[in-house]
Design a protein around this motif. Structure first.
Motif, PDB file in Angstrom:
ATOM      1  N   HIS A   1       2.296   1.740  -3.449  1.00  8.68           N
ATOM      2  CA  HIS A   1       1.250   2.154  -4.382  1.00  8.68           C
ATOM      3  C   HIS A   1       0.941   3.659  -4.193  1.00  8.68           C
ATOM      4  CE1 HIS A   1      -1.961   1.507  -7.183  1.00  8.68           C
ATOM      5  NE2 HIS A   1      -2.840   2.068  -6.355  1.00  8.68           N
ATOM      6  N   GLN A   2       0.864   4.094  -2.957  1.00  5.77           N
ATOM      7  CA  GLN A   2       0.608   5.517  -2.688  1.00  5.77           C
ATOM      8  C   GLN A   2       1.779   6.368  -3.141  1.00  5.77           C
ATOM      9  OE1 GLN A   2      -0.254   5.761   1.466  1.00  5.77           O
ATOM     10  NE2 GLN A   2      -2.378   5.095   1.233  1.00  5.77           N
TER      11      GLN A   2
ATOM     12  N   ALA B   1       0.835  -1.195   0.000  1.00  2.00           N
ATOM     13  CA  ALA B   1       0.000   0.000   0.000  1.00  2.00           C
ATOM     14  C   ALA B   1       0.876   1.253   0.000  1.00  2.00           C
ATOM     15  CB  ALA B   1      -0.932  -0.001   1.208  1.00  2.00           C
TER      16      ALA B   1
END
Length: 59
Positions: free
Chosen positions: A54-55, A51
């Protein structure tokens, strides 16, 4: 008399094996639970890292 000794011997052997088997099953359950917790923790950590990556790419 000999048959009674055989029966007592067989019952004692079965009880000993059953005790060892139950002890082994208990340890297998403990080891399995520990492995499950480790897998869950690793999944959460890897999911958090994915995550974050991805951010980071979005910005």
């Amino acid at each position: 008399m000999r048959a009674l000794l055989w029966v007592v011997g067989v019952v004692a052997g079965v009880l000993i094996l059953l005790g060892l088997l139950l002890e082994a099953v208990r340890w297998l359950i403990i080891i399995g639970a520990i492995a499950l917790v480790i897998v869950i923790i690793l999944g959460v950590v890897k999911g958090g890292q994915a995550a974050m990556h991805h951010q980071g790419r979005r910005r």
